[in-house]
Motif scaffolding. Structure first.
Motif, PDB file in Angstrom:
ATOM      1  N   TYR A 218      50.279  53.296  37.107  1.00  0.00           N
ATOM      2  CA  TYR A 218      50.205  54.085  36.474  1.00  0.00           C
ATOM      3  C   TYR A 218      50.189  55.004  35.465  1.00  0.00           C
ATOM      4  CZ  TYR A 218      54.938  57.545  35.753  1.00  0.00           C
ATOM      5  OH  TYR A 218      56.368  58.130  35.807  1.00  0.00           O
TER       6      TYR A 218
ATOM      7  N   SER B 110      57.501  55.953  31.852  1.00  0.00           N
ATOM      8  CA  SER B 110      56.826  55.781  33.009  1.00  0.00           C
ATOM      9  C   SER B 110      58.601  55.736  33.885  1.00  0.00           C
ATOM     10  CB  SER B 110      56.803  54.512  33.203  1.00  0.00           C
ATOM     11  OG  SER B 110      58.365  53.049  33.209  1.00  0.00           O
ATOM     12  N   ARG B 111      58.197  55.869  34.710  1.00  0.00           N
ATOM     13  CA  ARG B 111      59.706  55.634  35.955  1.00  0.00           C
ATOM     14  C   ARG B 111      60.170  55.005  36.156  1.00  0.00           C
ATOM     15  NH1 ARG B 111      58.432  50.962  40.141  1.00  0.00           N
ATOM     16  NH2 ARG B 111      56.852  50.889  39.929  1.00  0.00           N
ATOM     17  N   ASN B 112      61.432  54.151  36.055  1.00  0.00           N
ATOM     18  CA  ASN B 112      62.603  52.866  35.801  1.00  0.00           C
ATOM     19  C   ASN B 112      62.386  52.550  37.066  1.00  0.00           C
ATOM     20  OD1 ASN B 112      63.810  54.743  34.107  1.00  0.00           O
ATOM     21  ND2 ASN B 112      66.109  54.922  36.063  1.00  0.00           N
TER      22      ASN B 112
ATOM     23  N   LYS C 249      62.172  50.390  31.708  1.00  0.00           N
ATOM     24  CA  LYS C 249      60.791  51.661  31.796  1.00  0.00           C
ATOM     25  C   LYS C 249      59.579  51.542  30.628  1.00  0.00           C
ATOM     26  CE  LYS C 249      63.232  54.772  29.337  1.00  0.00           C
ATOM     27  NZ  LYS C 249      64.476  56.340  29.995  1.00  0.00           N
TER      28      LYS C 249
END
Length: 130
Positions: free
Chosen positions: A85, A93-95, A56
Protein backbone atom coordinates in the motif's frame (compact mmCIF):
# COMPACT_ATOMS: atom_id res chain seq x y z
CA UNK A 1 -46.76 5.73 11.07
CA UNK A 2 -48.76 3.42 13.32
CA UNK A 3 -48.45 3.63 17.12
CA UNK A 4 -46.56 0.31 17.13
CA UNK A 5 -44.03 1.46 14.51
CA UNK A 6 -43.53 4.73 16.44
CA UNK A 7 -42.65 2.74 19.56
CA UNK A 8 -40.29 0.53 17.55
CA UNK A 9 -38.60 3.60 16.10
CA UNK A 10 -38.14 5.17 19.54
CA UNK A 11 -36.81 1.88 20.96
CA UNK A 12 -34.29 1.35 18.14
CA UNK A 13 -33.21 4.98 18.26
CA UNK A 14 -32.59 4.79 22.00
CA UNK A 15 -30.63 1.52 21.56
CA UNK A 16 -28.40 3.18 19.00
CA UNK A 17 -27.63 5.94 21.49
CA UNK A 18 -26.69 3.36 24.13
CA UNK A 19 -23.53 2.31 22.23
CA UNK A 20 -20.53 3.83 24.01
CA UNK A 21 -18.79 6.51 21.96
CA UNK A 22 -15.39 4.97 22.73
CA UNK A 23 -16.40 1.70 20.99
CA UNK A 24 -16.86 3.49 17.69
CA UNK A 25 -13.78 5.73 17.79
CA UNK A 26 -10.20 5.17 16.65
CA UNK A 27 -7.53 5.08 19.37
CA UNK A 28 -3.92 6.05 18.69
CA UNK A 29 -1.83 3.00 19.54
CA UNK A 30 1.56 4.48 18.80
CA UNK A 31 3.69 6.35 16.31
CA UNK A 32 7.19 6.25 14.96
CA UNK A 33 9.39 8.68 13.09
CA UNK A 34 11.10 6.60 10.40
CA UNK A 35 14.06 7.28 8.14
CA UNK A 36 13.11 6.70 4.54
CA UNK A 37 16.43 5.01 3.85
CA UNK A 38 15.45 2.23 6.26
CA UNK A 39 13.22 -0.71 5.50
CA UNK A 40 11.90 -1.96 8.84
CA UNK A 41 10.65 -0.41 12.08
CA UNK A 42 8.71 -1.46 15.16
CA UNK A 43 5.93 0.51 16.85
CA UNK A 44 5.49 -0.70 20.46
CA UNK A 45 1.95 -0.72 21.90
CA UNK A 46 1.26 -0.89 25.63
CA UNK A 47 -0.92 -3.71 26.89
CA UNK A 48 -3.18 -1.17 28.58
CA UNK A 49 -4.52 0.01 25.22
CA UNK A 50 -6.85 -3.02 25.07
CA UNK A 51 -8.35 -5.37 22.53
CA UNK A 52 -8.79 -4.22 18.89
CA UNK A 53 -10.61 -5.61 15.85
CA UNK A 54 -8.98 -3.44 13.18
CA UNK A 55 -6.12 -1.04 12.65
CA UNK A 56 -5.09 1.62 10.13
CA UNK A 57 -1.92 3.59 9.44
CA UNK A 58 -1.63 7.36 8.99
CA UNK A 59 1.41 9.01 7.44
CA UNK A 60 2.74 12.55 7.85
CA UNK A 61 5.62 14.50 6.30
CA UNK A 62 6.56 12.16 3.38
CA UNK A 63 4.80 9.37 1.55
CA UNK A 64 5.76 5.76 2.16
CA UNK A 65 5.10 2.37 0.54
CA UNK A 66 4.18 -0.32 3.08
CA UNK A 67 5.13 -3.81 1.87
CA UNK A 68 3.68 -5.67 4.80
CA UNK A 69 3.15 -5.41 8.49
CA UNK A 70 3.16 -7.87 11.32
CA UNK A 71 0.92 -7.44 14.34
CA UNK A 72 2.39 -9.17 17.41
CA UNK A 73 -0.10 -10.01 20.17
CA UNK A 74 0.50 -10.18 23.91
CA UNK A 75 -0.01 -13.97 23.76
CA UNK A 76 2.95 -14.30 21.39
CA UNK A 77 0.81 -14.99 18.31
CA UNK A 78 1.01 -12.75 15.28
CA UNK A 79 -0.69 -11.68 12.06
CA UNK A 80 1.53 -11.13 9.04
CA UNK A 81 -0.37 -8.89 6.64
CA UNK A 82 0.82 -8.18 3.10
CA UNK A 83 -0.83 -4.90 2.22
CA UNK A 84 1.35 -3.49 -0.61
CA UNK A 85 0.00 0.00 0.00
CA UNK A 86 1.30 3.42 -1.04
CA UNK A 87 0.32 6.03 1.53
CA UNK A 88 0.83 9.63 0.52
CA UNK A 89 1.91 12.30 3.00
CA UNK A 90 -1.17 13.23 5.02
CA UNK A 91 -2.95 10.05 3.94
CA UNK A 92 -3.97 6.81 5.58
CA UNK A 93 -4.27 3.12 4.78
CA UNK A 94 -7.49 1.18 4.43
CA UNK A 95 -8.99 -0.35 7.57
CA UNK A 96 -7.16 -3.63 8.26
CA UNK A 97 -9.19 -6.34 10.00
CA UNK A 98 -7.39 -8.43 12.60
CA UNK A 99 -8.00 -12.13 13.18
CA UNK A 100 -10.18 -13.40 16.01
CA UNK A 101 -9.11 -14.41 19.49
CA UNK A 102 -6.90 -12.40 21.81
CA UNK A 103 -6.17 -9.14 20.02
CA UNK A 104 -4.22 -7.27 22.68
CA UNK A 105 -1.47 -5.83 20.51
CA UNK A 106 2.12 -5.80 21.84
CA UNK A 107 3.82 -4.29 18.78
CA UNK A 108 3.50 -3.62 15.06
CA UNK A 109 6.42 -4.40 12.77
CA UNK A 110 6.50 -2.48 9.49
CA UNK A 111 8.34 -3.35 6.31
CA UNK A 112 8.41 -0.37 3.95
CA UNK A 113 10.28 1.64 1.37
CA UNK A 114 10.26 5.29 0.43
CA UNK A 115 8.18 6.44 -2.49
CA UNK A 116 9.73 8.21 -5.44
CA UNK A 117 11.15 11.65 -4.58
CA UNK A 118 10.67 11.17 -0.84
CA UNK A 119 13.66 12.08 1.29
CA UNK A 120 14.37 12.46 4.96
CA UNK A 121 11.85 11.17 7.48
CA UNK A 122 8.23 10.30 7.76
CA UNK A 123 5.93 9.77 10.73
CA UNK A 124 3.76 6.66 10.82
CA UNK A 125 0.97 6.44 13.39
CA UNK A 126 -1.11 3.32 14.06
CA UNK A 127 -4.73 3.61 15.14
CA UNK A 128 -6.92 0.82 16.47
CA UNK A 129 -10.66 0.33 16.63
CA UNK A 130 -12.41 -1.88 19.15
Amino acid sequence: MTPLSRRSFVFTSSCALAVPAEAASWVKLGKRSVRLVGDHDVIPVTFLKGDFRRIKLKVRENGIFINHLEVVYSTGGNDRIAIQYNIKAGGESRNIDLRGGDRHIRSIHLSYRSVRNSKGRSEIAVYGRR
